[in-house]
Write an enzyme that holds these catalytic residues in place. Structure first.
Site, PDB file in Angstrom:
ATOM      1  N   GLU A 155     -10.287   2.109   3.398  1.00 14.61           N
ATOM      2  CA  GLU A 155     -10.710   1.827   1.944  1.00 14.61           C
ATOM      3  C   GLU A 155     -10.544   0.474   1.641  1.00 14.61           C
ATOM      4  OE1 GLU A 155      -8.614   3.009  -2.473  1.00 14.61           O
ATOM      5  OE2 GLU A 155      -7.330   3.188  -0.628  1.00 14.61           O
ATOM      6  N   HIS A 156      -9.398  -0.144   2.187  1.00 13.29           N
ATOM      7  CA  HIS A 156      -9.076  -1.561   2.208  1.00 13.29           C
ATOM      8  C   HIS A 156      -9.028  -1.889   3.294  1.00 13.29           C
ATOM      9  CE1 HIS A 156      -6.725   0.008  -1.499  1.00 13.29           C
ATOM     10  NE2 HIS A 156      -7.469  -0.934  -2.138  1.00 13.29           N
ATOM     11  N   HIS A 207       2.167   2.929  -3.220  1.00 16.05           N
ATOM     12  CA  HIS A 207       1.504   3.784  -4.001  1.00 16.05           C
ATOM     13  C   HIS A 207       1.614   5.288  -4.242  1.00 16.05           C
ATOM     14  CE1 HIS A 207      -2.180   1.426  -5.743  1.00 16.05           C
ATOM     15  NE2 HIS A 207      -2.041   0.662  -4.654  1.00 16.05           N
ATOM     16  N   GLN A 225       0.714  -1.206   0.003  1.00 14.15           N
ATOM     17  CA  GLN A 225      -0.181   0.004  -0.215  1.00 14.15           C
ATOM     18  C   GLN A 225       0.790   1.412  -0.162  1.00 14.15           C
ATOM     19  OE1 GLN A 225      -2.922  -1.203  -0.401  1.00 14.15           O
ATOM     20  NE2 GLN A 225      -3.800   0.595  -0.718  1.00 14.15           N
ATOM     21  N   ASP A 283      -6.801  -5.707  -6.407  1.00 17.93           N
ATOM     22  CA  ASP A 283      -6.246  -4.526  -7.379  1.00 17.93           C
ATOM     23  C   ASP A 283      -6.320  -5.089  -8.909  1.00 17.93           C
ATOM     24  OD1 ASP A 283      -5.634  -2.763  -5.351  1.00 17.93           O
ATOM     25  OD2 ASP A 283      -3.748  -3.470  -5.070  1.00 17.93           O
TER      26      ASP A 283
END
Length: 416
Positions: free
Chosen positions: A314-315, A250, A247, A348
């Protein structure tokens, strides 16, 4: 060095960045596009992307030529991902029309219709995001949207161009930033306006989406990526560290939070992060993201679940002994990944679920992008003389009480 204790309050505070910081700049861009149309798009692209364009539209021949620049293995990977995304989103489709007789003479239902024209924003910049092309446009195509438009900053990566073709996009423009959102919402000489704009972007893109909702609906506010992880002492520290770094790579503003009742696990994850980041290709980005990341020690796993619902990530990765039991207590999360062998990367790219998700706590109010975002529903009623008689007194009484005599009369006349 890379792993620190956090409080839930500090996490929530730092994730909700102030869109107002860029409001004036975005408003200037929107007004420029509103007044000057294509001319503004060319000049803004040169100003912000340092590209002097001869055409806003990506020529079809450029998309065709992109196949020669992408390996057959990557093309096949995109094809397989598209198939899985399509399969999952097909399951979400509602009936085009359903009707149910509620009582004699009164039939009610819903007619579901796709939007006519939608726009998808695909970020550029630090990396190519062909997967986001598939996520935003395949859902719209499955919904039955006849016109799908994409905007993405120049210069467009060949892999993104191939994804545009595989997804069956109707129009593609080499245009980024707030100006792309303004063009799709307001329309210009070249780009006709859309009904809805979806897709992630930076703070300028998000602010433009929020400011232009009067002209085009949006999916939800979508900012820098994030992951929340609930784990107990049974979890594998290596896997959690890998998920954190996945993560973190990103974006410098990405962030990760582990909520656990095990201080030992939290410490071991920190040690693993230090090992795994050492030779990471995007280490500089990861280190900046890890400044926003860390762990929260909960008193119990029930407490951990409550804390994660406050975060609404979000995740969400669940790595506990009884993951399904943990799942039952989750109320707010964009996309949920259960068990040690379900990294976020599955969603993803290739499991089929959608990776366009609400961030910064907006999962409390918004759902992941899906087919329903591209549909609208009309309520349907069909009443016979018998049905009207059964509800006529109620209608006339309420209409009269509200002082709407013509409403009451429209029913009374039919009952004479």
């Amino acid at each position: 060095m890379f792993w620190q204790p956090l409080s839930v309050e500090s996490w929530i505070g730092m994730r909700r960045g102030s869109l107002s910081d860029v409001k004036d700049s975005v408003n200037t861009i929107i007004e420029d596009v509103r007044v000057n149309g294509d001319k503004a798009l060319f000049s803004l692209t040169e100003k912000f992307d340092h590209q002097k364009l001869s055409s806003l539209e990506i020529p079809p021949e450029e998309i065709d030529a992109a196949y020669d620049q992408v390996s057959p293995e990557l093309v096949q990977a995109l094809i397989e991902a598209e198939a899985r995304i399509t399969q999952f989103h097909e399951l979400q489709k509602s009936k085009t029309l359903w009707l149910e007789e509620m009582e004699p003479g009164i039939t009610l239902g819903v007619k579901t219709t796709p939007l006519d024209r939608i726009g998808a924003y695909i970020p550029g910049g630090r990396a190519a995001y062909p997967s986001t092309v598939l996520m935003t446009t395949v859902a719209a195509r499955v919904a039955g949207v006849p016109e799908i438009v994409v905007c993405t900053p120049p210069k467009v990566n060949p892999l993104t161009l191939v994804a545009l073709d595989i997804a069956g996009v109707d129009e593609a423009y080499q245009l980024g930033g707030a100006q792309a959102i303004a063009a799709m919402a307001l329309g210009t000489e070249t780009i006709r306006p859309v009904q809805k704009i979806v897709g992630p972007g930076n703070v300028f893109v998000t602010q433009a989406k929020m400011m232009l909702r009067e002209y085009a609906d949006i999916d939800f506010p979508a900012g820098p990526s994030e992951i929340g992880i609930i784990a107990d002492a049974s979890a594998e520290p290596r896997y959690i560290a890998a998920d954190v770094l996945a993560q973190a790579e990103h974006d410098p503003n990405a962030a990760c939070v582990l909520v656990t009742d095990s201080k030992k696990l939290a410490a071991e994850v920190g040690e693993e992060i230090a090992v795994q980041i050492a030779d990471a290709p995007r280490r500089d980005i990861m280190e900046k993201a890890l400044a926003h990341s860390g762990y929260v020690i909960a008193e119990s796993m029930e407490d951990a679940t409550d804390l994660m619902n406050r975060i609404a990530p979000e995740h969400l990765s669940i790595q506990t002994v009884d993951a399904l039991s943990t799942l039952s207590g989750i109320r707010h999360a964009g996309s949920i990944f259960i068990g040690p062998y379900t990294p976020v990367a599955c969603g993803d790219y290739a499991s089929g679920t959608n990776h366009v998700l609400p961030t910064a706590g907006y999962a409390k109010s918004y759902s992941a992008l899906d087919v329903n975002h591209f549909m609208k529903r009309s309520q349907v009623q069909m009443v016979t003389r018998e049905g009207l008689e059964s509800i006529g007194d109620v209608i006339e009484a309420l209409a009269t009480a509200e002082g709407l005599a013509a409403h009451a009369n429209s029913v009374r006349l039919r009952r004479e």
